[in-house]
Scaffold this active site. Sequence first.
Site, short mmCIF file in Angstrom:
data_model
loop_
_atom_site.label_atom_id
_atom_site.label_comp_id
_atom_site.label_asym_id
_atom_site.label_seq_id
_atom_site.Cartn_x
_atom_site.Cartn_y
_atom_site.Cartn_z
N ASP A 28 0.85 -1.19 0.00
CA ASP A 28 0.00 0.00 0.00
C ASP A 28 0.89 1.25 0.00
O ASP A 28 1.89 1.32 0.71
CB ASP A 28 -0.91 0.00 1.23
CG ASP A 28 -2.08 0.97 1.09
OD1 ASP A 28 -3.23 0.51 0.99
OD2 ASP A 28 -1.83 2.21 1.08
N ASN A 84 -12.79 -3.22 2.65
CA ASN A 84 -13.71 -2.09 2.73
C ASN A 84 -14.68 -2.17 1.55
O ASN A 84 -14.25 -2.32 0.40
CB ASN A 84 -12.92 -0.78 2.68
CG ASN A 84 -12.02 -0.62 3.91
OD1 ASN A 84 -12.37 -1.06 5.00
ND2 ASN A 84 -10.87 0.00 3.72
N VAL A 93 -11.22 2.75 -3.85
CA VAL A 93 -10.86 2.28 -5.20
C VAL A 93 -11.84 1.17 -5.59
O VAL A 93 -11.90 0.14 -4.89
CB VAL A 93 -9.41 1.76 -5.25
CG1 VAL A 93 -9.06 1.28 -6.66
CG2 VAL A 93 -8.42 2.84 -4.79
N HIS A 97 -10.15 -5.30 -3.21
CA HIS A 97 -8.81 -5.44 -2.66
C HIS A 97 -8.91 -5.87 -1.20
O HIS A 97 -9.73 -5.36 -0.45
CB HIS A 97 -7.99 -4.15 -2.80
CG HIS A 97 -8.71 -2.91 -2.41
ND1 HIS A 97 -9.70 -2.34 -3.18
CD2 HIS A 97 -8.61 -2.13 -1.31
CE1 HIS A 97 -10.16 -1.26 -2.57
NE2 HIS A 97 -9.52 -1.12 -1.43
N HIS A 99 -6.96 -5.91 2.25
CA HIS A 99 -5.83 -5.33 2.98
C HIS A 99 -5.25 -6.39 3.92
O HIS A 99 -6.00 -7.01 4.68
CB HIS A 99 -6.30 -4.16 3.87
CG HIS A 99 -6.83 -2.96 3.14
ND1 HIS A 99 -6.10 -1.81 2.96
CD2 HIS A 99 -8.04 -2.72 2.58
CE1 HIS A 99 -6.83 -0.91 2.32
NE2 HIS A 99 -8.02 -1.44 2.08
P1 AMP Z 1 -9.71 1.38 0.27
O1 AMP Z 1 -9.77 2.67 1.04
O2 AMP Z 1 -10.10 0.16 1.04
O3 AMP Z 1 -10.44 1.49 -1.05
O4 AMP Z 1 -8.17 1.14 -0.04
C1 AMP Z 1 -7.49 1.71 -1.09
C2 AMP Z 1 -6.05 1.67 -0.73
O5 AMP Z 1 -5.27 1.90 -1.89
C3 AMP Z 1 -5.62 2.73 0.29
O6 AMP Z 1 -5.10 2.10 1.45
C4 AMP Z 1 -4.56 3.53 -0.46
O7 AMP Z 1 -3.50 3.96 0.36
C5 AMP Z 1 -4.10 2.54 -1.52
N1 AMP Z 1 -3.51 3.12 -2.71
C6 AMP Z 1 -3.93 4.19 -3.41
N2 AMP Z 1 -3.14 4.40 -4.47
C7 AMP Z 1 -2.19 3.44 -4.45
C8 AMP Z 1 -1.07 3.12 -5.27
N3 AMP Z 1 -0.77 3.83 -6.38
N4 AMP Z 1 -0.30 2.06 -4.94
C9 AMP Z 1 -0.58 1.35 -3.82
N5 AMP Z 1 -1.63 1.58 -3.01
C10 AMP Z 1 -2.42 2.61 -3.32
#
Ligand code: AMP
Length: 111
Positions: A28, A84, A93, A97, A99
Amino acid sequence: MTLFEKIIARQIPADIVFEDDQCLAFRDIAPQAPVHILIVPKKPLERLGAASQADCALLGRLLFSAAEIARLEKLVDGFRIVINNGSHGGETVPHLHVHLLGGRQLAWPPG
Ligand code: AMP
């Protein structure tokens, strides 16, 4: 194309730690723990709540991969898996995914 699809397609860089035919895992960009890895399906599936019966094996693969990566990362004292889902869940996003968080004592309940 979502951010994670671009990472899967190697259009934007990521610190990739694991890959197989169905899943990709990378660190992340804003880690919330010493180990914070995202495990994503290569297939574009928006979120857990959008999964169908046909995705059951893929969902199992994502969780099994998370446990494998936890072993590789030597998270012997434990770890946490978070998914999430939607705005109340904190999803930012729209590509499923998982975590994987570890390397410190995590609090409960989450915020
Ligand atoms: P969520 O809030 O569950 O949708 O998680 C999205 C995650 O993607 C967050 O923890 C961000 O820090 C992570 N994230 C966003 N952009 C990137 C990136 N370019 N590379 C790796 N992680 C990312």
